[in-house]
Motif scaffolding. Structure first.
Motif, PDB file in Angstrom:
ATOM      1  N   GLN A  29      29.829 -26.525 -26.445  1.00  0.00           N
ATOM      2  CA  GLN A  29      30.013 -27.943 -26.701  1.00  0.00           C
ATOM      3  C   GLN A  29      29.989 -28.135 -28.221  1.00  0.00           C
ATOM      4  O   GLN A  29      29.251 -27.440 -28.915  1.00  0.00           O
ATOM      5  CB  GLN A  29      28.881 -28.775 -26.081  1.00  0.00           C
ATOM      6  N   VAL A  30      30.758 -29.070 -28.726  1.00  0.00           N
ATOM      7  CA  VAL A  30      30.829 -29.271 -30.177  1.00  0.00           C
ATOM      8  C   VAL A  30      30.654 -30.743 -30.530  1.00  0.00           C
ATOM      9  O   VAL A  30      31.265 -31.620 -29.922  1.00  0.00           O
ATOM     10  CB  VAL A  30      32.184 -28.768 -30.734  1.00  0.00           C
ATOM     11  N   GLU A  31      29.795 -30.998 -31.502  1.00  0.00           N
ATOM     12  CA  GLU A  31      29.667 -32.312 -32.120  1.00  0.00           C
ATOM     13  C   GLU A  31      30.064 -32.157 -33.572  1.00  0.00           C
ATOM     14  O   GLU A  31      29.858 -31.090 -34.160  1.00  0.00           O
ATOM     15  CB  GLU A  31      28.227 -32.822 -32.028  1.00  0.00           C
ATOM     16  N   THR A  32      30.639 -33.187 -34.170  1.00  0.00           N
ATOM     17  CA  THR A  32      31.070 -33.056 -35.555  1.00  0.00           C
ATOM     18  C   THR A  32      30.499 -34.174 -36.425  1.00  0.00           C
ATOM     19  O   THR A  32      30.167 -35.258 -35.937  1.00  0.00           O
ATOM     20  CB  THR A  32      32.616 -33.089 -35.672  1.00  0.00           C
ATOM     21  N   ALA A  33      30.398 -33.870 -37.724  1.00  0.00           N
ATOM     22  CA  ALA A  33      29.960 -34.853 -38.714  1.00  0.00           C
ATOM     23  C   ALA A  33      30.709 -34.560 -40.001  1.00  0.00           C
ATOM     24  O   ALA A  33      31.063 -33.409 -40.272  1.00  0.00           O
ATOM     25  CB  ALA A  33      28.453 -34.747 -38.934  1.00  0.00           C
ATOM     26  N   GLU A  34      30.970 -35.612 -40.817  1.00  0.00           N
ATOM     27  CA  GLU A  34      31.807 -35.386 -41.995  1.00  0.00           C
ATOM     28  C   GLU A  34      31.055 -35.282 -43.314  1.00  0.00           C
ATOM     29  O   GLU A  34      31.669 -35.053 -44.362  1.00  0.00           O
ATOM     30  CB  GLU A  34      32.921 -36.426 -42.083  1.00  0.00           C
ATOM     31  N   ASN A  35      29.742 -35.411 -43.273  1.00  0.00           N
ATOM     32  CA  ASN A  35      28.925 -35.165 -44.467  1.00  0.00           C
ATOM     33  C   ASN A  35      27.463 -35.032 -44.028  1.00  0.00           C
ATOM     34  O   ASN A  35      27.160 -35.165 -42.837  1.00  0.00           O
ATOM     35  CB  ASN A  35      29.099 -36.301 -45.492  1.00  0.00           C
ATOM     36  N   GLY A  36      26.586 -34.775 -45.002  1.00  0.00           N
ATOM     37  CA  GLY A  36      25.187 -34.538 -44.666  1.00  0.00           C
ATOM     38  C   GLY A  36      24.489 -35.729 -44.021  1.00  0.00           C
ATOM     39  O   GLY A  36      23.683 -35.562 -43.089  1.00  0.00           O
ATOM     40  N   ILE A  37      24.778 -36.919 -44.490  1.00  0.00           N
ATOM     41  CA  ILE A  37      24.156 -38.129 -43.930  1.00  0.00           C
ATOM     42  C   ILE A  37      24.543 -38.283 -42.465  1.00  0.00           C
ATOM     43  O   ILE A  37      23.696 -38.490 -41.584  1.00  0.00           O
ATOM     44  CB  ILE A  37      24.644 -39.393 -44.694  1.00  0.00           C
ATOM     45  N   ASP A  38      25.841 -38.177 -42.233  1.00  0.00           N
ATOM     46  CA  ASP A  38      26.395 -38.239 -40.888  1.00  0.00           C
ATOM     47  C   ASP A  38      25.780 -37.141 -40.009  1.00  0.00           C
ATOM     48  O   ASP A  38      25.437 -37.359 -38.840  1.00  0.00           O
ATOM     49  CB  ASP A  38      27.926 -38.066 -41.028  1.00  0.00           C
ATOM     50  N   GLY A  39      25.641 -35.960 -40.604  1.00  0.00           N
ATOM     51  CA  GLY A  39      25.067 -34.816 -39.894  1.00  0.00           C
ATOM     52  C   GLY A  39      23.628 -35.060 -39.468  1.00  0.00           C
ATOM     53  O   GLY A  39      23.240 -34.745 -38.344  1.00  0.00           O
ATOM     54  N   LEU A  40      22.819 -35.636 -40.362  1.00  0.00           N
ATOM     55  CA  LEU A  40      21.421 -35.927 -40.025  1.00  0.00           C
ATOM     56  C   LEU A  40      21.337 -36.945 -38.895  1.00  0.00           C
ATOM     57  O   LEU A  40      20.533 -36.803 -37.975  1.00  0.00           O
ATOM     58  CB  LEU A  40      20.673 -36.461 -41.263  1.00  0.00           C
ATOM     59  N   GLU A  41      22.196 -37.967 -38.961  1.00  0.00           N
ATOM     60  CA  GLU A  41      22.213 -38.988 -37.901  1.00  0.00           C
ATOM     61  C   GLU A  41      22.536 -38.368 -36.547  1.00  0.00           C
ATOM     62  O   GLU A  41      21.877 -38.646 -35.552  1.00  0.00           O
ATOM     63  CB  GLU A  41      23.233 -40.091 -38.234  1.00  0.00           C
ATOM     64  N   LYS A  42      23.548 -37.505 -36.544  1.00  0.00           N
ATOM     65  CA  LYS A  42      23.929 -36.828 -35.288  1.00  0.00           C
ATOM     66  C   LYS A  42      22.792 -35.952 -34.781  1.00  0.00           C
ATOM     67  O   LYS A  42      22.450 -35.978 -33.598  1.00  0.00           O
ATOM     68  CB  LYS A  42      25.173 -35.959 -35.513  1.00  0.00           C
ATOM     69  N   LEU A  43      22.225 -35.183 -35.696  1.00  0.00           N
ATOM     70  CA  LEU A  43      21.174 -34.234 -35.312  1.00  0.00           C
ATOM     71  C   LEU A  43      19.973 -34.960 -34.707  1.00  0.00           C
ATOM     72  O   LEU A  43      19.456 -34.566 -33.658  1.00  0.00           O
ATOM     73  CB  LEU A  43      20.741 -33.442 -36.545  1.00  0.00           C
TER      74      LEU A  43
END
Ligand SMILES: [Mg+2]
Length: 123
Positions: A29-43
């Motif tokens: 399964q894959v989730e994506t984020a376009e920068n670190g801020i976005d990545g932290l929110e997803k995580l």
């Protein structure tokens, strides 16, 4: 591997789509984020994420700051992190690993190698 979710953090939509395509073909399964801020929110909003694959050069929050922020959080000290960056210099590699990345890969990465490394880190 179908029960494994990978968070792909990269500002390039082409890279996000390419990596997602490769990993989904492996049943992940894959989730994506376009920068670190976005990545932290997803995580933080998705407890099912098993491994992070992150770029370094990104707007708003780069991969180094992202990795440092992830490792500061209780509960994310051991989540595997792979860096996938165009920068292959020794300084960048040292910095990435010392911040807590498990592995540093340089773009363009061979799909088979990337998959093998992910599987290895997922145990
Ligand atoms: Mg980038």
């Amino acid at each position: 591997m179908s029960n494994k979710t990978i968070l792909v953090v990269d500002d390039s939509k082409t890279i996000r789509n390419l990596v997602a395509f490769i990993l989904k073909a492996e049943g992940m399964q894959v989730e994506t984020a376009e920068n670190g801020i976005d990545g932290l929110e997803k995580l933080y909003s998705m407890p099912q994420i098993n491994l992070i694959l992150t770029d370094i050069n990104m707007p708003r929050m780069d991969g180094f700051s992202f990795i440092a922020a992830v490792r500061e959080q209780d509960g994310y000290k051991d989540i595997p992190i792979i860096i996938l960056s165009t920068e292959g210099g020794e300084d960048d590699i040292q910095r990435g690993i010392s911040l807590g990345a498990n592995l540093y890969m340089v773009k363009p990465a061979q799909p088979e190698r990337m998959v093998r490394n992910i599987k290895m880190l997922l145990g």
